[in-house]
Each structure stands twice: as structure tokens, then as C-alpha cells.
Design a protein around this motif. Structure first.
Motif, PDB file in Angstrom:
ATOM      1  N   LEU A 148       3.875   2.443   4.105  1.00  0.00           N
ATOM      2  CA  LEU A 148       3.899   3.872   4.453  1.00  0.00           C
ATOM      3  C   LEU A 148       4.446   4.687   3.269  1.00  0.00           C
ATOM      4  O   LEU A 148       3.906   5.741   2.910  1.00  0.00           O
ATOM      5  CB  LEU A 148       4.750   4.073   5.703  1.00  0.00           C
ATOM      6  CG  LEU A 148       4.563   5.386   6.442  1.00  0.00           C
ATOM      7  CD1 LEU A 148       4.739   5.157   7.944  1.00  0.00           C
ATOM      8  CD2 LEU A 148       5.512   6.466   6.004  1.00  0.00           C
ATOM      9  N   PRO A 208      -6.815  18.471  10.757  1.00  0.00           N
ATOM     10  CA  PRO A 208      -5.653  19.284  11.151  1.00  0.00           C
ATOM     11  C   PRO A 208      -4.310  18.676  10.728  1.00  0.00           C
ATOM     12  O   PRO A 208      -3.359  19.400  10.451  1.00  0.00           O
ATOM     13  CB  PRO A 208      -5.771  19.346  12.677  1.00  0.00           C
ATOM     14  CG  PRO A 208      -7.211  19.177  12.946  1.00  0.00           C
ATOM     15  CD  PRO A 208      -7.706  18.217  11.898  1.00  0.00           C
ATOM     16  N   THR A 209      -4.228  17.355  10.697  1.00  0.00           N
ATOM     17  CA  THR A 209      -2.976  16.700  10.292  1.00  0.00           C
ATOM     18  C   THR A 209      -2.972  16.385   8.797  1.00  0.00           C
ATOM     19  O   THR A 209      -1.904  16.187   8.209  1.00  0.00           O
ATOM     20  CB  THR A 209      -2.761  15.414  11.130  1.00  0.00           C
ATOM     21  OG1 THR A 209      -2.572  15.806  12.487  1.00  0.00           O
ATOM     22  CG2 THR A 209      -1.549  14.625  10.699  1.00  0.00           C
ATOM     23  N   PHE A 244       3.711  10.681  17.533  1.00  0.00           N
ATOM     24  CA  PHE A 244       2.317  11.094  17.741  1.00  0.00           C
ATOM     25  C   PHE A 244       2.231  12.574  18.151  1.00  0.00           C
ATOM     26  O   PHE A 244       1.360  13.299  17.674  1.00  0.00           O
ATOM     27  CB  PHE A 244       1.623  10.197  18.774  1.00  0.00           C
ATOM     28  CG  PHE A 244       1.042   8.960  18.146  1.00  0.00           C
ATOM     29  CD1 PHE A 244      -0.086   9.040  17.331  1.00  0.00           C
ATOM     30  CD2 PHE A 244       1.624   7.720  18.322  1.00  0.00           C
ATOM     31  CE1 PHE A 244      -0.616   7.910  16.713  1.00  0.00           C
ATOM     32  CE2 PHE A 244       1.113   6.573  17.710  1.00  0.00           C
ATOM     33  CZ  PHE A 244      -0.004   6.669  16.904  1.00  0.00           C
ATOM     34  N   ALA A 284       2.965  14.537  14.896  1.00  0.00           N
ATOM     35  CA  ALA A 284       1.918  14.519  13.862  1.00  0.00           C
ATOM     36  C   ALA A 284       0.599  15.137  14.331  1.00  0.00           C
ATOM     37  O   ALA A 284      -0.116  15.746  13.537  1.00  0.00           O
ATOM     38  CB  ALA A 284       1.679  13.078  13.405  1.00  0.00           C
ATOM     39  N   TYR A 285       0.269  14.951  15.605  1.00  0.00           N
ATOM     40  CA  TYR A 285      -1.073  15.358  16.050  1.00  0.00           C
ATOM     41  C   TYR A 285      -1.102  16.612  16.924  1.00  0.00           C
ATOM     42  O   TYR A 285      -2.177  17.161  17.170  1.00  0.00           O
ATOM     43  CB  TYR A 285      -1.760  14.185  16.750  1.00  0.00           C
ATOM     44  CG  TYR A 285      -2.113  13.107  15.747  1.00  0.00           C
ATOM     45  CD1 TYR A 285      -3.253  13.221  14.960  1.00  0.00           C
ATOM     46  CD2 TYR A 285      -1.277  12.025  15.530  1.00  0.00           C
ATOM     47  CE1 TYR A 285      -3.559  12.276  14.005  1.00  0.00           C
ATOM     48  CE2 TYR A 285      -1.565  11.067  14.574  1.00  0.00           C
ATOM     49  CZ  TYR A 285      -2.710  11.201  13.812  1.00  0.00           C
ATOM     50  OH  TYR A 285      -3.006  10.273  12.845  1.00  0.00           O
ATOM     51  N   TYR A 327       2.368  19.331  14.106  1.00  0.00           N
ATOM     52  CA  TYR A 327       2.170  19.439  12.660  1.00  0.00           C
ATOM     53  C   TYR A 327       0.939  20.305  12.292  1.00  0.00           C
ATOM     54  O   TYR A 327       1.026  21.108  11.365  1.00  0.00           O
ATOM     55  CB  TYR A 327       2.082  18.039  12.054  1.00  0.00           C
ATOM     56  CG  TYR A 327       2.114  17.991  10.549  1.00  0.00           C
ATOM     57  CD1 TYR A 327       3.173  18.568   9.841  1.00  0.00           C
ATOM     58  CD2 TYR A 327       1.112  17.355   9.829  1.00  0.00           C
ATOM     59  CE1 TYR A 327       3.203  18.516   8.454  1.00  0.00           C
ATOM     60  CE2 TYR A 327       1.144  17.292   8.456  1.00  0.00           C
ATOM     61  CZ  TYR A 327       2.188  17.880   7.764  1.00  0.00           C
ATOM     62  OH  TYR A 327       2.220  17.817   6.398  1.00  0.00           O
ATOM     63  N   PRO A 328      -0.185  20.157  13.011  1.00  0.00           N
ATOM     64  CA  PRO A 328      -1.322  21.046  12.684  1.00  0.00           C
ATOM     65  C   PRO A 328      -0.977  22.530  12.868  1.00  0.00           C
ATOM     66  O   PRO A 328      -1.447  23.369  12.086  1.00  0.00           O
ATOM     67  CB  PRO A 328      -2.411  20.608  13.674  1.00  0.00           C
ATOM     68  CG  PRO A 328      -2.089  19.185  13.961  1.00  0.00           C
ATOM     69  CD  PRO A 328      -0.590  19.121  13.975  1.00  0.00           C
ATOM     70  N   GLU A 369       8.276  13.990   8.046  1.00  0.00           N
ATOM     71  CA  GLU A 369       6.944  13.600   8.530  1.00  0.00           C
ATOM     72  C   GLU A 369       6.627  12.136   8.232  1.00  0.00           C
ATOM     73  O   GLU A 369       5.762  11.539   8.874  1.00  0.00           O
ATOM     74  CB  GLU A 369       5.873  14.527   7.941  1.00  0.00           C
ATOM     75  CG  GLU A 369       5.580  14.294   6.476  1.00  0.00           C
ATOM     76  CD  GLU A 369       4.648  15.337   5.868  1.00  0.00           C
ATOM     77  OE1 GLU A 369       4.762  16.521   6.226  1.00  0.00           O
ATOM     78  OE2 GLU A 369       3.816  14.950   5.027  1.00  0.00           O
ATOM     79  N   HIS A 370       7.317  11.564   7.232  1.00  0.00           N
ATOM     80  CA  HIS A 370       7.086  10.150   6.905  1.00  0.00           C
ATOM     81  C   HIS A 370       8.152   9.218   7.478  1.00  0.00           C
ATOM     82  O   HIS A 370       7.834   8.212   8.099  1.00  0.00           O
ATOM     83  CB  HIS A 370       7.005   9.970   5.379  1.00  0.00           C
ATOM     84  CG  HIS A 370       5.821  10.642   4.773  1.00  0.00           C
ATOM     85  ND1 HIS A 370       5.929  11.690   3.898  1.00  0.00           N
ATOM     86  CD2 HIS A 370       4.493  10.434   4.952  1.00  0.00           C
ATOM     87  CE1 HIS A 370       4.716  12.093   3.540  1.00  0.00           C
ATOM     88  NE2 HIS A 370       3.824  11.353   4.169  1.00  0.00           N
TER      89      HIS A 370
END
Lengths: 111, 191
Positions: A27, A49-50, B68, B71-72, B75-76, B115-116
Motif C-alpha cells: 500500500l 470519483p475516488t 470503505f 474512500a467511496y 472522499y469523492p 487516506e492511506h
């Protein structure tokens, strides 16, 4: 009961620990690669989008689970040196942590 | 008293999944210590062991839900690009933070790290839950594995803490807000 306990192999446990460390290290490597190389960032952008984060995390999860499955199979009945496994895992985790830390990422890229 | 749908999703992500996960670590640490380190180790009965396994699996599930959703879903919204020439950046948190030298670090370091590193938590917690399920009471006797178990728990806790801290701070400086409004309660003004 004691005999049975003494023969429990640590191989599957070692596989679990090392695979988690490899997943986190991958990662970090992919996060750095996506940050440093625009073509890799585009490749990692599997859900717009991400952005590249989608590919970084998806690839890391696939590699983590794949490595876990392979190592578990290989080490199912083996007893390994947990000291060596733990040291390898520690180095990979520290590497992964550093590679996700933005100031360290910038340092590597000479920013 | 209203809340936008984006606020609501952020609350579920941060308070529902993230904060609950952070709270859950205390129980995990106590259980792991009692099972593997204590001089008089806890030997759980079958039902207790099942419950502890479920507890750890629940923590891993919370961590997966948090990353999840982050991020999904969130985050957008966070990284959305404003139309050219836009002056009001309140609906575009990333751009709002990057528009000022006093806040840009919250994105460049805070969000970029969060985010990581947040993904370390579900990976480590899944591994931890598996180890406890697989080895159970024998963990106390396998010294190297016991060390690894606590290492995984500490790393997952640290990753969750970093992600939680930056999530809270980012939402203070540039809240993810917008979308349909939900009325939570109607109130009258009181002098």
C-alpha cells in the motif's frame, strides 16, 4: 491434550502476520508510486470519483489476500522462527508507514 | 435543527464506525492481555471464546466499514472540483483547504496520510481476529505469535487514531457538507 497443543504449527499464524505486513508495505509503495509518477496514478485510477486511491487500496488488498492464501498453504504444517517473521514484518510495517507519510514521500521525491 | 446528507454520512463514518472502533480497542487489549500475558491467564469457556472472537471480528468489520465509507462515499465529495472561476469553495473542502497557506497542511499532510494509513487498521484487525480464532488460548504459549498479536493491535490502534484525529480536524476546517437536508428536530427560539 498437552501433546496436541504442543504440535500446533505456527506456520498459519506466521503467514497471517507476514501477509498483513506485505499488504501494508505494498500500500505504501503504491501510494508513493501514484504520487510520484502520473502514468501510474492514471493506471491506479480505477474509479474516478475516488481517484488513484481506489487502485492503490484495491491492489494492496488483492496482494495481501493473495499472499496470505499462498503462504498459509505453503506453511500450513510448518513451524517457523517467529523471531525472523516478526522482524521481517516489523521492517515491512515501518516501511509502509514511512511510505504513506507525506513528508517522507516528498523527501524521496526530492520535493 | 437540520443536517445535510453529506454531514450525516460523515457522522456515521467518523462517530458510528471510527469512534466506536477506537472505543472497542480497550476491550480488545484487555481480552488479549488476559488470554496471553497474564500470569494467571484467562481460559475462556467455549461460549466466552465465541463471544470474544465475534467481538474482534466486529472490530475488523467496523474498520472495513470506516475505510470503505471514507474512500467511496466521503472522499469523492471531499475532492470534488469546483467549476472554473468559483469563488465560494465551501462545497469543495479540498480546494478550500488548499486555497490558504494556513490550512493547506491539513490536506497535504492530514488527508494525504489519513487516506492511506487508515487502511492499515482493517488489514491488521482482520489478521488479529484470525489469529485469535485460530490459536485461541494457545496464544499465551506461542511467544513470537503473542508478540505479533500485540504489534498488530497497536498498529491498528495507531492507524485508527491518526485517521480519526485528522478526520476530526479536517471536518473542523473544511466540513464535507451538502446535498439533501434532513430535519432532525423543530425548535422554537427561547430568550
Amino acid at each position: 491434550m498437552t501433546d496436541k497443543q504442543q504440535t500446533i504449527p505456527n506456520g498459519p499464524g506466521a503467514a497471517t502476520v507476514l501477509a498483513a505486513a506485505i499488504g501494508c508495505f505494498v500500500l505504501g509503495v503504491l501510494a508513493l508510486a501514484g504520487d510520484a509518477v502520473p502514468s501510474i496514478a492514471r493506471l491506479l485510477n480505477i474509479w474516478n470519483p475516488t481517484g488513484p486511491l481506489s487502485g492503490v487500496t484495491a491492489a494492496a488488498i488483492v496482494i495481501w489476500l493473495g499472499t496470505w492464501a499462498i503462504l498459509s498453504r505453503l506453511w500450513a504444517r510448518r513451524d517457523l522462527s517467529m523471531a525472523a517473521i516478526n522482524l521481517s514484518a516489523l521492517l515491512l510495517f515501518v516501511g509502509g508507514l514511512l511510505l504513506t507519510f507525506p513528508p517522507f514521500m516528498d523527501l524521496l521525491q526530492g520535493k | 435543527m437540520e443536517i445535510t446528507i453529506r454531514d450525516a454520512v460523515t457522522v456515521v463514518h467518523g462517530m458510528g464506525f471510527g469512534a466506536l472502533l477506537l472505543l472497542g480497542f480497550s476491550g480488545a487489549f484487555i481480552g488479549l492481555y488476559a488470554m496471553s500475558y497474564s500470569t494467571n491467564p484467562w481460559r475462556p469457556a467455549a461460549a466466552e471464546r465465541r463471544l470474544f472472537n465475534l467481538y474482534l471480528a466486529g472490530l475488523a468489520l467496523l474498520a472495513w466499514l470506516a475505510v470503505f465509507a471514507g474512500a467511496y462515499l466521503i472522499y469523492p465529495w471531499y475532492r470534488a472540483h469546483p467549476p472554473a472561476g468559483a469563488v465560494d469553495l465551501t462545497g469543495f473542502p479540498q480546494r478550500l483547504l488548499m486555497s490558504s497557506p494556513t490550512t493547506i497542511g491539513w490536506h497535504d499532510i492530514g488527508m494525504e496520510w489519513k487516506e492511506h494509513i487508515a487502511w492499515f487498521a482493517p488489514i491488521c484487525l482482520t489478521a488479529l481476529a484470525y489469529l485469535v480464532w485460530r490459536y485461541g488460548a494457545d496464544l499465551g504459549r506461542i511467544k513470537g505469535l503473542r508478540t505479533a498479536l500485540f504489534g498488530l493491535a497497536l498498529l491498528a490502534f495507531a492507524a485508527t487514531g491518526v485517521a480519526g484525529f485528522f478526520g476530526a480536524m479536517l471536518n473542523k476546517y473544511a466540513p464535507v457538507r451538502g446535498g439533501h437536508e434532513i430535519v432532525l428536530m423543530k425548535a422554537q427560539s427561547h430568550d
